[in-house]
Scaffold this active site. Sequence first.
Site, PDB file in Angstrom:
ATOM      1  N   LYS A  30       0.842  -1.210   0.000  1.00  0.00           N
ATOM      2  CA  LYS A  30       0.000   0.000   0.000  1.00  0.00           C
ATOM      3  C   LYS A  30       0.875   1.257   0.000  1.00  0.00           C
ATOM      4  O   LYS A  30       0.621   2.211  -0.736  1.00  0.00           O
ATOM      5  CB  LYS A  30      -0.916  -0.015   1.239  1.00  0.00           C
ATOM      6  CG  LYS A  30      -2.030   1.008   1.200  1.00  0.00           C
ATOM      7  CD  LYS A  30      -2.770   1.105   2.521  1.00  0.00           C
ATOM      8  CE  LYS A  30      -3.831   0.048   2.704  1.00  0.00           C
ATOM      9  NZ  LYS A  30      -4.628   0.285   3.938  1.00  0.00           N
TER      10      LYS A  30
ATOM     11  N   GLU B 200     -18.224   7.087   4.279  1.00  0.00           N
ATOM     12  CA  GLU B 200     -17.641   6.662   3.011  1.00  0.00           C
ATOM     13  C   GLU B 200     -18.444   7.274   1.868  1.00  0.00           C
ATOM     14  O   GLU B 200     -19.652   7.433   1.958  1.00  0.00           O
ATOM     15  CB  GLU B 200     -17.656   5.138   2.907  1.00  0.00           C
ATOM     16  CG  GLU B 200     -16.707   4.471   3.893  1.00  0.00           C
ATOM     17  CD  GLU B 200     -16.698   2.951   3.773  1.00  0.00           C
ATOM     18  OE1 GLU B 200     -16.562   2.278   4.816  1.00  0.00           O
ATOM     19  OE2 GLU B 200     -16.865   2.458   2.646  1.00  0.00           O
TER      20      GLU B 200
ATOM     21  N   LYS C  58     -18.563   8.782  20.017  1.00  0.00           N
ATOM     22  CA  LYS C  58     -18.450   8.100  18.720  1.00  0.00           C
ATOM     23  C   LYS C  58     -19.385   6.908  18.647  1.00  0.00           C
ATOM     24  O   LYS C  58     -20.179   6.780  17.720  1.00  0.00           O
ATOM     25  CB  LYS C  58     -16.999   7.664  18.509  1.00  0.00           C
ATOM     26  CG  LYS C  58     -16.771   6.773  17.317  1.00  0.00           C
ATOM     27  CD  LYS C  58     -17.092   7.450  16.002  1.00  0.00           C
ATOM     28  CE  LYS C  58     -16.999   6.482  14.843  1.00  0.00           C
ATOM     29  NZ  LYS C  58     -17.230   7.118  13.542  1.00  0.00           N
TER      30      LYS C  58
ATOM     31  N   GLY D  63     -25.753  -0.995   6.007  1.00  0.00           N
ATOM     32  CA  GLY D  63     -24.566  -1.827   5.864  1.00  0.00           C
ATOM     33  C   GLY D  63     -23.353  -1.023   6.277  1.00  0.00           C
ATOM     34  O   GLY D  63     -23.455  -0.076   7.051  1.00  0.00           O
TER      35      GLY D  63
ATOM     36  N   CYS E 158     -19.087   0.235   9.852  1.00  0.00           N
ATOM     37  CA  CYS E 158     -19.151   0.962  11.122  1.00  0.00           C
ATOM     38  C   CYS E 158     -20.384   0.682  11.959  1.00  0.00           C
ATOM     39  O   CYS E 158     -20.280   0.316  13.125  1.00  0.00           O
ATOM     40  CB  CYS E 158     -19.019   2.460  10.853  1.00  0.00           C
ATOM     41  SG  CYS E 158     -17.445   2.876  10.124  1.00  0.00           S
TER      42      CYS E 158
HETATM   43  C1  UDX Z   1     -21.148   5.809   9.089  1.00  0.00           C
HETATM   44  C2  UDX Z   1     -21.460   7.105   9.830  1.00  0.00           C
HETATM   45  O1  UDX Z   1     -22.438   7.829   9.118  1.00  0.00           O
HETATM   46  C3  UDX Z   1     -20.203   7.946   9.976  1.00  0.00           C
HETATM   47  O2  UDX Z   1     -20.463   9.108  10.740  1.00  0.00           O
HETATM   48  C4  UDX Z   1     -19.122   7.124  10.686  1.00  0.00           C
HETATM   49  O3  UDX Z   1     -17.951   7.834  10.803  1.00  0.00           O
HETATM   50  C5  UDX Z   1     -18.890   5.845   9.945  1.00  0.00           C
HETATM   51  O4  UDX Z   1     -20.102   5.121   9.780  1.00  0.00           O
HETATM   52  P1  UDX Z   1     -20.830   5.032   6.602  1.00  0.00           P
HETATM   53  O5  UDX Z   1     -20.896   3.669   7.170  1.00  0.00           O
HETATM   54  O6  UDX Z   1     -19.758   5.373   5.647  1.00  0.00           O
HETATM   55  O7  UDX Z   1     -20.761   6.129   7.801  1.00  0.00           O
HETATM   56  O8  UDX Z   1     -22.195   5.255   5.823  1.00  0.00           O
HETATM   57  P2  UDX Z   1     -23.593   5.970   6.071  1.00  0.00           P
HETATM   58  O9  UDX Z   1     -23.768   7.029   5.059  1.00  0.00           O
HETATM   59  O10 UDX Z   1     -23.772   6.306   7.461  1.00  0.00           O
HETATM   60  O11 UDX Z   1     -24.597   4.764   5.676  1.00  0.00           O
HETATM   61  C6  UDX Z   1     -24.575   3.579   6.401  1.00  0.00           C
HETATM   62  C7  UDX Z   1     -25.673   2.652   5.886  1.00  0.00           C
HETATM   63  O12 UDX Z   1     -26.952   3.159   6.268  1.00  0.00           O
HETATM   64  C8  UDX Z   1     -25.697   2.495   4.360  1.00  0.00           C
HETATM   65  O13 UDX Z   1     -25.921   1.152   4.043  1.00  0.00           O
HETATM   66  C9  UDX Z   1     -26.891   3.350   3.945  1.00  0.00           C
HETATM   67  O14 UDX Z   1     -27.501   2.845   2.771  1.00  0.00           O
HETATM   68  C10 UDX Z   1     -27.828   3.158   5.141  1.00  0.00           C
HETATM   69  N1  UDX Z   1     -28.788   4.253   5.327  1.00  0.00           N
HETATM   70  C11 UDX Z   1     -28.323   5.511   5.557  1.00  0.00           C
HETATM   71  C12 UDX Z   1     -30.160   3.957   5.293  1.00  0.00           C
HETATM   72  O15 UDX Z   1     -30.575   2.825   5.089  1.00  0.00           O
HETATM   73  N2  UDX Z   1     -31.041   4.992   5.494  1.00  0.00           N
HETATM   74  C13 UDX Z   1     -30.628   6.273   5.733  1.00  0.00           C
HETATM   75  O16 UDX Z   1     -31.484   7.154   5.902  1.00  0.00           O
HETATM   76  C14 UDX Z   1     -29.220   6.549   5.758  1.00  0.00           C
END
Ligand code: UDX
Length: 429
Positions: A40, A154, A203, A256, A259
């Site tokens: 990497k 992400e 967090k 999904g 996190c």
């Molecule tokens: C998340 C947190 O948002 C972020 O603050 C933390 O630092 C890391 O974890 P991330 O996992 O990248 O971020 O994605 P996020 O945009 O939160 O979406 C997570 C999942 O929730 C996705 O599968 C998304 O499709 C789903 N989701 C999100 C829903 O089903 N409904 C929503 O209204 C929002």
Amino acid sequence: MSAQREPIGVIGTGYVGLVTAAGFAELGSDVWCVDIDAEKIARLRAGEVPIYEPGLKELLERNAARLHFSTEIGGALEHARLLFVAVGTPPTHSGDADLSAVNAVVAEMPNSGRHALVMKSTVPCGTGATIQRVFGEQGKESLSYVSCPEFLKEGSAVKDFMHPDRVVVGDDDGWAGDAVIALYEPLGAPLVRTDVASAEMIKLAANAFLATKISFINEIANVCEDTGADVIEVARGVGLDERIGPRFLQAGIGYGGSCFTKDVSALKLLAANSGYHFQLLNAVTEVNELQKRRVISKLQRHLGALAGRRIALLGLAFKPETDDLRGASSLVLAARLLAEGAVVSAYDPVAADAAREQMPALDFCDSALAALREADAAVLVTEWRELVELDWSAVAAAMRGDLVVDGRNALDPLRLRGAGLRYEGIGRR
Ligand code: UDX
């Protein structure tokens, strides 16, 4: 951007590490990045970006002169006093966070009297206290510790770094906390300066609450289906209450990503380890797992037995703008469909390569229309823009059947029906 600023070290060049490094370089800091993954580091030195994240490549290129990459921590220790730790803390089989990479960094720290670890990785509450105790036991009490959790998402990580809702700094009011606050000052975000344990809990609680909000609206959607209400209307009406807010009220086929699932289980375990039964989070997890499977009963209601049926999965990544499949609903959905004897075709603009390894039995296609060819039904799994904006007349012509299940409520039912397709959303009238 601006004049010379505090140089930093960043240990771990995954999502959080690389975006943090590029962000602070953009703000003017020289950044020494360290990663044990020599391949990497070689790619990063060659100007390649090992992850798919919009805007990150441009940021790294624009600040290449300020970014240094090595497998050795020496350079970072020599040039920087703040070492941001952004290593992976994946769940172990017990669900506890694997802190071996964090502990490896702690072990490498010299008793220099001028360095501080700034924790960006998501760690269980209490980790900071343990590390400070270990510093003491290893005769490194001169080292400082700051908890500075990251909230980037992400697919929008660069924007989230540059425009944070808040910056959380957990420390003992020492020089290191002051220096971290000074680093973030140009972003002009609200600051939460608190103790280490509370910062760690912020967090976990933030992610657990967002996951709870999603599972709640998914359950509302499921009730809407039996009562004739439309969850999109319900979310609009509920979200205007400023105590609730409209964001993260998008019903679908489950959350999904690496996190939410990890942090919800880490928080449950943290509670259990101190004898408390966090019932709510049990339900949040259970609802989410069931939600990933509800599409199957929708398909069976329309098609009957799925054996021999051809089902097209549109999108595989856990959300748009990422190539990440961790915790993706597509993994569960595909496995369920195969278990029902269906033939599953799939298309994803970015995540297909990773998906081939995890779901070899799928028929991967180079375009959405190819995946839809002769399909009895299609499921929108990831709301990529190109999938939302498909030519639905062409879709209708390509498919054998006419059923589209909108797993993200991202499509316009009228447009699909206008193209002669049957539309089924999640909690939609
Ligand atoms: C998340 C947190 O948002 C972020 O603050 C933390 O630092 C890391 O974890 P991330 O996992 O990248 O971020 O994605 P996020 O945009 O939160 O979406 C997570 C999942 O929730 C996705 O599968 C998304 O499709 C789903 N989701 C999100 C829903 O089903 N409904 C929503 O209204 C929002």
